[in-house]
Design an enzyme around this catalytic site. Structure first.
Site, PDB file in Angstrom:
ATOM      1  CB  SER A  53     -28.541 -41.712 -26.921  1.00  0.00           C
ATOM      2  OG  SER A  53     -27.491 -42.378 -26.257  1.00  0.00           O
TER       3      SER A  53
ATOM      4  CG  ASP B 280     -32.071 -43.998 -19.792  1.00  0.00           C
ATOM      5  OD1 ASP B 280     -30.853 -43.959 -19.542  1.00  0.00           O
ATOM      6  OD2 ASP B 280     -32.548 -43.681 -20.902  1.00  0.00           O
TER       7      ASP B 280
ATOM      8  CG  HIS C   7     -29.135 -41.980 -22.070  1.00  0.00           C
ATOM      9  ND1 HIS C   7     -30.083 -42.968 -22.278  1.00  0.00           N
ATOM     10  CD2 HIS C   7     -28.364 -41.945 -23.180  1.00  0.00           C
ATOM     11  CE1 HIS C   7     -29.904 -43.504 -23.477  1.00  0.00           C
ATOM     12  NE2 HIS C   7     -28.858 -42.905 -24.041  1.00  0.00           N
TER      13      HIS C   7
END
Length: 372
Positions: A35, A340, A343
């Site tokens: 991610s 978040d 990240h």
């Protein structure tokens, strides 16, 4: 007069050559990872398999794109900043199967592990990636599937990939988190770290064998500083926390161990492939500095608290995630390190990108010895 005209034409020809030459010599970028690098592959899979995701909703993407961008951040990722640096378009997610990939492709998928699903099943471990086939070996297979559309002969491929920038990682963080959440001990996790490094090494070897001229291999982040880890794996013991940073020490020890093994593997590749530029890109040191000295880098919010989230000491909970209704972002994401809970913000990615391009947190720096 003929001599003057010849000189002028020659000058114009030289100018034209400089105009069509890429600013830094890279014609394309190919990226593998999770991610921290994904630019939309998970969202493609989510639509196909009807899996809920939140990166297609605001406030994701609000800072730069001003719309959901299918990235796990408020704006651009490192791979986006690198594309801008080299005058290339943002990488399209490979699974979108959209148009030409001559200027690069992104194989990274949010939630991806280095190890295959079979490994987790064999060891009775939980994994957030189940039941998706998105691990590093699958990403490498996608690269091989794409290759015939990029070049035909061995020489053509070596020439083409020699002018490409490859990014292998960051990956492995999800593996470690899955292992700890499943209840493995530190010793067990460290044992599996060798298998993770071997998997990453297979991908590095494959792209080098294809002719890759420049390969960037990012290390692991200090996991013990993530709001998710600090919340899910919190400790009641005072000594479990680093008194300078507030991070959980045992998880950062694993990150450091991973990075040590990874650098050893990179050094072996440098010996075996002396013509290639193989770069170790450090996430750990810059992020550690951000946590220890946040205001020095413009991060006025607590670096261990998520900008976008809700609930608890670290503004993160499993029931109120960023992107869900009624979960808002902080007023100024650029003043926050963590986006978040997992990240980073665009501001953090920008700092790290610059430290990889020019140093000191890439060995060697990406731009070192590069022709302008």
């Amino acid at each position: 007069m003929k001599r003057i005209a010849f000189i002028i034409l020659s000058f114009l020809f030289v100018l034209l050559l400089f105009q069509v030459t890429p600013s830094h010599g890279f014609d394309s970028i190919f990226s593998f990872g999770d991610s921290y690098t994904d630019t939309g592959n998970l969202n493609v899979l989510a639509k196909t398999l009807n899996i809920p995701v939140f990166t297609d909703k605001l406030p994701y993407g609000e800072t730069f794109f001003h719309r959901p961008s299918n990235r796990c951040s408020d704006g651009r990722l490192i791979v986006d900043f690198l594309a801008e640096e080299f005058g290339l378009p943002f990488l399209k997610p490979y699974l979108a199967k959209s148009g030409s990939y001559r200027q690069g492709a992104n194989f990274a998928v949010a939630g991806a592990t280095a190890l295959d699903p079979t490994f987790f099943k064999k060891h009775n471990l939980k994994t957030i990636a189940a039941p998706l086939n998105i691990s590093l070996d699958f990403q490498l297979q996608w690269f091989k599937e794409l290759k015939p559309s990029l070049c035909k002969t061995t020489k053509d491929c070596r020439d083409y990939f020699g002018r490409s920038l490859f990014i292998v990682g960051e990956i492995g963080g999800n593996d470690y988190i899955d292992m700890f959440v499943s209840g493995l001990s530190m010793e067990q996790v460290k044992l599996h770290a060798h298998t993770i490094i071997q998997t990453i090494a297979r991908t590095i070897k494959e792209v080098l064998d294809q002719g890759a001229g420049t390969v960037v291999v990012p290390g692991n982040i200090p996991m013990g500083c993530l709001p998710t880890i600090l919340t899910m794996l919190k400790s009641n013991k005072y000594c479990s926390y680093d008194q300078k940073t507030g991070c959980l020490k045992r998880y950062n020890i694993v990150s450091t161990y991973h990075n040590t093994l990874l650098l050893e593997a990179i050094n072996e590749f440098r010996y075996k492939y002396p013509k290639a530029k193989i770069i170790y890109a450090d996430y750990y040191k810059p992020l550690s500095n951000f946590v220890m000295y946040p205001k020095r880098y413009g991060f006025i919010y607590n670096p261990l608290v998520a900008c976008c989230g809700k609930g608890g000491k670290y503004n993160w909970s499993t029931t109120e995630l960023c992107g869900m209704p009624h979960v808002a972002a902080c007023q100024n994401p650029s003043a926050s390190l963590n986006w978040d809970g997992v990240h980073l913000t665009e501001a953090a990615y920008r700092y790290i990108t610059n430290s990889w391009l020019k140093g000191p947190y890439a060995v060697p720096p990406i731009l070192e010895g590069h022709k302008n």
